[in-house]
Design a protein around this motif. Structure first.
Motif, mmCIF file in Angstrom:
data_model
loop_
_atom_site.group_PDB
_atom_site.id
_atom_site.type_symbol
_atom_site.label_atom_id
_atom_site.label_comp_id
_atom_site.label_asym_id
_atom_site.label_seq_id
_atom_site.Cartn_x
_atom_site.Cartn_y
_atom_site.Cartn_z
ATOM 1 N N ALA A 101 1.142 -1.076 -0.338
ATOM 2 C CA ALA A 101 -0.352 0.377 0.296
ATOM 3 C C ALA A 101 0.868 1.378 0.117
ATOM 4 N N GLN A 102 0.875 1.750 -1.390
ATOM 5 C CA GLN A 102 1.246 3.780 -0.903
ATOM 6 C C GLN A 102 -0.214 4.388 -1.122
ATOM 7 N N ALA A 103 -0.801 4.760 -0.610
ATOM 8 C CA ALA A 103 -1.235 5.509 0.020
ATOM 9 C C ALA A 103 -1.789 7.252 1.025
ATOM 10 N N ARG A 104 -0.775 7.589 1.059
ATOM 11 C CA ARG A 104 -0.299 8.472 1.892
ATOM 12 C C ARG A 104 -0.232 9.976 0.894
ATOM 13 N N MET A 105 -0.141 11.068 1.722
ATOM 14 C CA MET A 105 0.767 12.177 1.133
ATOM 15 C C MET A 105 1.834 11.309 0.958
ATOM 16 N N ARG A 106 2.015 12.261 -0.056
ATOM 17 C CA ARG A 106 3.769 12.030 -0.699
ATOM 18 C C ARG A 106 4.390 12.728 1.075
ATOM 19 N N GLU A 107 4.343 13.866 1.388
ATOM 20 C CA GLU A 107 5.073 14.560 2.187
ATOM 21 C C GLU A 107 5.003 13.477 3.398
ATOM 22 N N ASP A 108 3.894 12.944 3.744
ATOM 23 C CA ASP A 108 4.046 11.859 4.938
ATOM 24 C C ASP A 108 5.284 11.116 4.853
ATOM 25 N N TYR A 109 5.697 10.406 3.403
ATOM 26 C CA TYR A 109 6.440 9.964 2.989
ATOM 27 C C TYR A 109 7.953 10.834 3.502
ATOM 28 N N LEU A 110 7.683 12.024 2.005
ATOM 29 C CA LEU A 110 8.927 12.554 2.018
ATOM 30 C C LEU A 110 9.998 13.371 3.751
ATOM 31 N N SER A 111 9.203 13.632 4.243
ATOM 32 C CA SER A 111 9.539 14.422 5.691
ATOM 33 C C SER A 111 10.416 13.946 6.253
ATOM 34 N N TYR A 112 10.251 12.424 6.159
ATOM 35 C CA TYR A 112 11.524 11.795 7.219
ATOM 36 C C TYR A 112 12.600 11.293 6.149
ATOM 37 N N LEU A 113 12.101 11.955 5.427
ATOM 38 C CA LEU A 113 14.179 11.897 5.047
ATOM 39 C C LEU A 113 14.547 13.286 4.322
ATOM 40 N N ALA A 114 14.406 14.353 3.872
ATOM 41 C CA ALA A 114 14.942 15.650 3.521
ATOM 42 C C ALA A 114 13.966 16.375 3.394
ATOM 43 N N ASP A 115 14.457 17.593 4.002
ATOM 44 C CA ASP A 115 13.618 18.671 4.350
ATOM 45 C C ASP A 115 13.419 19.231 2.637
ATOM 46 N N GLU A 116 12.467 20.026 2.791
ATOM 47 C CA GLU A 116 12.170 20.340 1.156
ATOM 48 C C GLU A 116 13.765 21.251 0.101
ATOM 49 N N ALA A 117 14.772 21.197 0.900
ATOM 50 C CA ALA A 117 15.561 22.292 -0.009
ATOM 51 C C ALA A 117 16.472 20.978 -0.930
ATOM 52 N N GLY A 118 16.615 19.667 0.251
ATOM 53 C CA GLY A 118 17.017 18.547 -0.387
ATOM 54 C C GLY A 118 16.077 17.893 -1.411
ATOM 55 N N ARG A 119 15.319 18.315 -1.757
ATOM 56 C CA ARG A 119 14.284 17.545 -2.763
ATOM 57 C C ARG A 119 14.203 18.361 -3.766
ATOM 58 N N ASP A 120 14.346 17.694 -5.567
ATOM 59 C CA ASP A 120 13.300 18.055 -6.705
ATOM 60 C C ASP A 120 12.373 17.997 -6.884
ATOM 61 N N ILE A 121 11.056 17.653 -5.968
ATOM 62 C CA ILE A 121 9.879 16.602 -6.104
ATOM 63 C C ILE A 121 8.843 18.204 -5.833
ATOM 64 N N ALA A 122 7.166 18.363 -6.789
ATOM 65 C CA ALA A 122 7.116 19.070 -6.587
ATOM 66 C C ALA A 122 5.395 18.837 -5.264
ATOM 67 N N TYR A 123 5.616 19.776 -4.757
ATOM 68 C CA TYR A 123 4.836 19.440 -3.475
ATOM 69 C C TYR A 123 2.909 19.111 -3.816
ATOM 70 N N ASP A 124 2.322 17.995 -3.104
ATOM 71 C CA ASP A 124 1.203 17.372 -3.827
ATOM 72 C C ASP A 124 -0.199 17.642 -3.042
ATOM 73 N N PRO A 125 -0.832 17.374 -2.510
ATOM 74 C CA PRO A 125 -1.551 17.530 -1.774
ATOM 75 C C PRO A 125 -3.007 16.828 -1.424
ATOM 76 N N GLU A 126 -2.518 15.643 -2.573
ATOM 77 C CA GLU A 126 -3.008 15.140 -2.041
ATOM 78 C C GLU A 126 -2.890 13.602 -2.059
ATOM 79 N N PRO A 127 -3.583 12.870 -1.290
ATOM 80 C CA PRO A 127 -3.041 11.710 -0.824
ATOM 81 C C PRO A 127 -2.857 10.108 -2.648
ATOM 82 N N ILE A 128 -1.772 9.440 -2.366
ATOM 83 C CA ILE A 128 -1.156 8.962 -3.221
ATOM 84 C C ILE A 128 -2.016 7.310 -3.670
ATOM 85 N N GLY A 129 -3.143 7.565 -2.753
ATOM 86 C CA GLY A 129 -4.607 6.741 -2.467
ATOM 87 C C GLY A 129 -4.231 5.150 -3.180
ATOM 88 N N ARG A 130 -2.701 4.466 -3.670
ATOM 89 C CA ARG A 130 -3.146 3.316 -4.421
ATOM 90 C C ARG A 130 -2.767 2.014 -3.044
#
Length: 227
Positions: free
Chosen positions: A6-35
């Motif tokens: 299952a990969q269902a939460r918002m991207r930020e729910d995962y990414l926040s554990y790994l790097a702050d925004e300066a360490g990513r080249d990933i657009a913010y998406d408020p929608e849950p992945i929902g898979r």
């Protein structure tokens, strides 16, 4: 092994554990992945590092190099991946992470197979080690990636003898860095693998067996698995 997750939460729910925004080249998406029922043979959001920043790309789950005449493989054993002809280049140069809420395994009970959902007991995301064929950003279905598996330990052996290699957030970040060589990657695993006593599992509906089902009901515990 790992054949569904299952990969269902918002991207930020995962990414926040790994790097702050300066360490990513990933657009913010408020929608849950929902898979709630991610299956092999589909494109999966895969984390990797390029130019010292994290990138997120939809990558085909399955790996079959040009000389491989069988169906694509979906898992690679940690015990042999670093040295095998097929996986060594991926281990050295194509390390990545699949984030998830948990994964499914099937256990034979009587004449049926009962699915179980396995997740971290503390509710945190699961970061599964992966290897694949770069460049991940090309977006086609050439080759793809595999999830690295390890031998199950402790109570998880009751469900299945293999499980995804789950890393702590710190180890997951190091795993994706392109500087460490193959031996250094083995050390990252040795120090950062999450042990079985950090997980919990419970029976879920057999509806997860149909890849078309994607409801959140799939990860909810059921009271009567024998029914």
């Amino acid at each position: 092994m790992c054949g569904r997750f299952a990969q269902a939460r918002m991207r930020e729910d995962y990414l926040s554990y790994l790097a702050d925004e300066a360490g990513r080249d990933i657009a913010y998406d408020p929608e849950p992945i929902g898979r709630y029922n991610v299956a092999p043979g589909t494109k999966v959001l895969l984390l990797s590092e390029r130019d010292e920043q994290l990138h997120l790309d939809p990558v085909f789950w399955g790996y079959a190099p040009g000389w491989w005449s069988k169906p694509p493989l979906i898992n690679a054993r940690v015990e042999t991946a670093a040295t095998s002809r097929m996986f060594k280049p991926l281990w050295q140069h194509g390390r990545a992470i699949v984030f998830a809420d948990g994964w499914y395994e099937w256990k034979k009970e009587g004449d049926k197979k009962q699915p179980y959902f396995i997740q971290r007991a503390d509710g945190k995301p699961v970061f599964m080690a992966a290897i694949g064929s770069k460049p991940f950003e090309r977006g086609d279905e050439a080759e793809g990636f595999l999830i690295v598996t390890a031998a199950a330990d402790q109570g998880l052996m009751d469900i299945h003898d293999r499980r995804p290699l789950v890393l702590s957030p710190e180890a997951a970040r190091e795993w994706m860095r392109q500087d460490p060589g193959g031996k250094a990657a083995e050390k990252i695993i040795e120090d950062g693998a999450v042990s079985a006593d950090n997980f919990t599992w419970y029976p879920v509906t057999r509806a997860v067996g149909n890849v078309k089902n994607q409801s959140s009901e799939l990860i909810k515990p059921i009271d009567n698995p024998a029914a």
